[in-house]
Design an enzyme around this catalytic site. Structure first.
Site, PDB file in Angstrom:
ATOM      1  N   LYS A   1      -2.241  -0.513  -9.185  1.00 34.10           N
ATOM      2  CA  LYS A   1      -0.880  -0.689  -8.653  1.00 34.10           C
ATOM      3  C   LYS A   1      -0.262  -1.982  -9.186  1.00 34.10           C
ATOM      4  O   LYS A   1       0.872  -1.978  -9.657  1.00 34.10           O
ATOM      5  CB  LYS A   1      -0.948  -0.692  -7.117  1.00 34.10           C
ATOM      6  N   SER A   2      -0.994  -3.076  -9.111  1.00 37.22           N
ATOM      7  CA  SER A   2      -0.448  -4.369  -9.560  1.00 37.22           C
ATOM      8  C   SER A   2      -0.061  -4.310 -11.036  1.00 37.22           C
ATOM      9  O   SER A   2       1.013  -4.772 -11.437  1.00 37.22           O
ATOM     10  CB  SER A   2      -1.496  -5.472  -9.381  1.00 37.22           C
TER      11      SER A   2
ATOM     12  N   ARG B   1       3.806  -4.299 -13.081  1.00 38.34           N
ATOM     13  CA  ARG B   1       4.058  -5.312 -14.113  1.00 38.34           C
ATOM     14  C   ARG B   1       4.302  -4.674 -15.475  1.00 38.34           C
ATOM     15  O   ARG B   1       5.124  -5.169 -16.265  1.00 38.34           O
ATOM     16  CB  ARG B   1       2.879  -6.299 -14.167  1.00 38.34           C
TER      17      ARG B   1
ATOM     18  N   GLY C   1       5.789  -4.401  -1.093  1.00 34.58           N
ATOM     19  CA  GLY C   1       5.938  -5.858  -1.143  1.00 34.58           C
ATOM     20  C   GLY C   1       5.909  -6.356  -2.576  1.00 34.58           C
ATOM     21  O   GLY C   1       6.685  -7.236  -2.962  1.00 34.58           O
TER      22      GLY C   1
ATOM     23  N   ARG D   1       8.415  -7.953   6.766  1.00 32.39           N
ATOM     24  CA  ARG D   1       7.537  -8.895   6.052  1.00 32.39           C
ATOM     25  C   ARG D   1       8.307 -10.136   5.585  1.00 32.39           C
ATOM     26  O   ARG D   1       9.488 -10.060   5.269  1.00 32.39           O
ATOM     27  CB  ARG D   1       6.864  -8.179   4.869  1.00 32.39           C
TER      28      ARG D   1
ATOM     29  N   SER E   1      -0.799 -16.496  -3.191  1.00 29.91           N
ATOM     30  CA  SER E   1      -0.065 -15.235  -3.315  1.00 29.91           C
ATOM     31  C   SER E   1       0.315 -14.965  -4.763  1.00 29.91           C
ATOM     32  O   SER E   1       1.118 -15.696  -5.359  1.00 29.91           O
ATOM     33  CB  SER E   1       1.205 -15.266  -2.459  1.00 29.91           C
TER      34      SER E   1
ATOM     35  N   ASP F   1      -6.961  -7.339  -0.346  1.00 27.09           N
ATOM     36  CA  ASP F   1      -6.558  -6.001   0.112  1.00 27.09           C
ATOM     37  C   ASP F   1      -7.740  -5.180   0.621  1.00 27.09           C
ATOM     38  O   ASP F   1      -7.551  -4.060   1.103  1.00 27.09           O
ATOM     39  CB  ASP F   1      -5.894  -5.235  -1.042  1.00 27.09           C
TER      40      ASP F   1
ATOM     41  N   LYS G   1       0.631  -8.507   5.798  1.00 27.58           N
ATOM     42  CA  LYS G   1       0.584  -7.412   4.815  1.00 27.58           C
ATOM     43  C   LYS G   1       1.446  -6.256   5.339  1.00 27.58           C
ATOM     44  O   LYS G   1       2.278  -6.455   6.207  1.00 27.58           O
ATOM     45  CB  LYS G   1      -0.864  -6.987   4.585  1.00 27.58           C
TER      46      LYS G   1
ATOM     47  N   ARG H   1      -3.595   1.146   3.435  1.00 31.36           N
ATOM     48  CA  ARG H   1      -5.013   0.742   3.411  1.00 31.36           C
ATOM     49  C   ARG H   1      -5.664   0.894   4.782  1.00 31.36           C
ATOM     50  O   ARG H   1      -6.859   1.151   4.887  1.00 31.36           O
ATOM     51  CB  ARG H   1      -5.153  -0.687   2.882  1.00 31.36           C
TER      52      ARG H   1
HETATM   53  C1  S3P Z   1      -0.347  -8.180  -5.242  1.00 33.47           C
HETATM   54  C2  S3P Z   1      -0.693  -9.352  -4.620  1.00 33.47           C
HETATM   55  C3  S3P Z   1      -1.275  -9.401  -3.269  1.00 33.47           C
HETATM   56  C4  S3P Z   1      -1.797  -8.042  -2.821  1.00 33.47           C
HETATM   57  C5  S3P Z   1      -0.839  -6.930  -3.145  1.00 33.47           C
HETATM   58  C6  S3P Z   1      -0.573  -6.865  -4.631  1.00 33.47           C
HETATM   59  C7  S3P Z   1       0.259  -8.241  -6.600  1.00 33.47           C
HETATM   60  O1  S3P Z   1      -0.304  -9.808  -2.339  1.00 33.47           O
HETATM   61  O2  S3P Z   1      -2.067  -8.074  -1.445  1.00 33.47           O
HETATM   62  O3  S3P Z   1      -1.357  -5.692  -2.726  1.00 33.47           O
HETATM   63  O4  S3P Z   1       0.301  -7.219  -7.293  1.00 33.47           O
HETATM   64  O5  S3P Z   1       0.662  -9.337  -7.004  1.00 33.47           O
HETATM   65  P1  S3P Z   1       0.015 -11.362  -2.069  1.00 33.47           P
HETATM   66  O6  S3P Z   1       0.640 -11.917  -3.268  1.00 33.47           O
HETATM   67  O7  S3P Z   1       0.947 -11.371  -0.891  1.00 33.47           O
HETATM   68  O8  S3P Z   1      -1.292 -12.000  -1.759  1.00 33.47           O
END
Ligand code: S3P
Length: 433
Positions: free
Chosen positions: A22-23, A27, A95, A123, A168, A316, A343, A389
């Site tokens: 996902k991350s 990106r 988020g 959030r 973060s 996570d 979260k 989750r």
């Molecule tokens: C993420 C960063 C994390 C993670 C989220 C994905 C990202 O959050 O919990 O699921 O892709 O940068 P935080 O930056 O709030 O720690």
């Protein structure tokens, strides 16, 4: 109601893969949208969160589509080329999507309104707007600093040096993205290392970025090179299968092509410390990320105190660790994880409530929880509070529970792990509506 229930099951057996990271998917779309030319992305996570980012980037001017072979094509607009969208951007549950895009648009001379679902709208966003204001962006919204928020991008952004007040990767990445359309050098100082996918993908797309100790320096106004990418499978999604196999007698699973970024594998390290039989095979590198296949077998686990400093690399994964901990001899102590409270839900409170209702011995702390070996009774309906989750973690707990465990709404799983139920059932699990 879109209830799902899981029940005690026979061994989980097979060799599979899980959806894309996902991350990295968010990106990859963003970088493709900023590069001039065409970037092709294979293995993109087609979950709702990432699809929301794709729609938002289209509204900002990028051309993004999927071909018949499930390869995604992104035609970028070049740094500085984003246009003002005609509509507000609804980022759903995501988020990462909203925070990264707020960073991106904050240094463009455009105005963009972001909205989200009820979970995302509760959030905290000040952690993002505070540093972006220093670049010169302005924000209008409510006094709590939650969505909906209108971003009034800076016309003449100025580079910043920002020391991260919390661990973060979303905040860090928002600042790095804002730095791309800012003249000069933007610096983020990160005392507690978080996932470095942004740093890696910036390099991959040709952004001049220098990392010295805790400092990440990004030079603005670089020309990005369009690149093709293959997104590895998501270690956070793989975690559900790893824990499922560890707690289900006779299981033997292989999960292929999983991302092994050192800042993401804290759960696997923890499960190894707990006595899990987990083997990393066929280790390799692709598109700037480490990858391997994970071979996991049913194991007798023992509780441990999870080191505080490991938290960012498994942030996570605490909900699913609770499912392992309930099946591990002794106590599993998880502290220093206050970030879980902001979260998709307050993951400490929601896990504690659902675990107690399922017969698991758990103590809530301000900054974490302690879970003890329990006979998991189940027979419960757990409220998931729009948190994917939480939903998947309780379905995993139900695989080794006396009576079934139900969750109130399985739809939210689509945000990060489309096909979760069918994949689990193809391995021998019993998850049904
Ligand atoms: C993420 C960063 C994390 C993670 C989220 C994905 C990202 O959050 O919990 O699921 O892709 O940068 P935080 O930056 O709030 O720690």
């Amino acid at each position: 109601m879109h209830k799902l229930s899981s029940s005690k099951t026979g061994p989980l057996l097979g060799s599979i893969t899980v959806p894309g990271d996902k991350s990295i998917s968010h990106r990859a779309l963003i970088m493709g949208a900023l590069a001039v030319g065409e970037s092709k992305i294979s293995g993109l996570l087609e979950g709702e969160d990432v699809l929301g980012t794709a729609s938002a980037l289209r509204a900002l001017g990028a051309d993004i589509y999927k071909d018949d072979n499930t390869v995604w094509h992104v035609h970028g607009v070049g740094i500085g080329g984003l246009r003002e969208p005609e509509i507000s951007l609804n980022m759903g549950n995501s988020g990462t999507g909203v925070r990264l895009l707020m960073g991106l648009v904050a240094t463009h001379p455009i105005q963009v309104t972001f909205t989200g679902d009820s979970s995302l709208s509760s959030r905290p966003m000040k952690r993002i707007t505070n540093p972006l204001e220093i670049f010169g962006a302005k924000f209008s919204g409510n006094s709590e600093g939650t969505l909906p928020i209108k971003v009034i991008g800076a016309k003449s952004p100025i580079p910043i040096l920002y020391e991260m007040p919390m661990a973060s990767a979303q905040v860090k990445s928002a600042i790095m993205l804002a730095g791309l359309n800012t003249p000069g050098r933007t610096t983020v100082v990160e005392k507690f290392a978080t996932r470095d996918h942004s740093e890696r993908i910036f390099k991959y797309f040709g952004v001049p970025i220098v990392i010295d100790e805790d400092n990440i320096h990004v030079s603005g106004h670089a020309e990005l090179t369009a690149r093709d990418m293959t997104v590895p499978a998501d270690p956070s999604s793989a975690s559900f299968l790893v824990v499922a196999a560890l707690i289900t007698e006779g299981s033997d699973l292989t999960i292929k092509n999983v991302g092994m970024n050192p800042a993401r594998i804290g759960l696997f390290e923890t499960l190894l410390d707990m006595g899990g039989q987990i083997y990393f095979e066929n280790k390799r590198q692709s598109c700037g990320e480490d990858i391997s296949d994970i071979h996991v077998k049913y194991s007798k686990l023992k509780g441990i105190k999870v080191p505080h400093e490991r938290a960012p690399s498994m942030i996570d994964e605490y909900p699913v660790l609770c499912a392992a901990a309930a099946n591990a001899e002794g106590n599993t102590i998880m502290r220093g994880i206050n970030e879980l409270r902001v979260k998709e839900s307050d993951r400490i409170a929601v896990m504690v409530k659902g675990l107690k209702a399922s017969g698991v011995n758990v103590i809530e702390h301000d900054d974490g929880m302690t879970v003890s070996k329990s006979e998991v009774i189940g027979g419960t309906l757990v409220e998931t509070h729009l948190d994917h989750r939480i939903a998947m973690s309780f379905l995993i707990l139900g695989l080794n529970s006396k009576e079934s465990i139900s969750i109130d709404d399985g739809r939210v799983i689509e945000t990060s792990f489309p096909g979760f139920k069918d994949l689990m059932n193809s391995l021998g699990a019993q998850i049904c509506s």
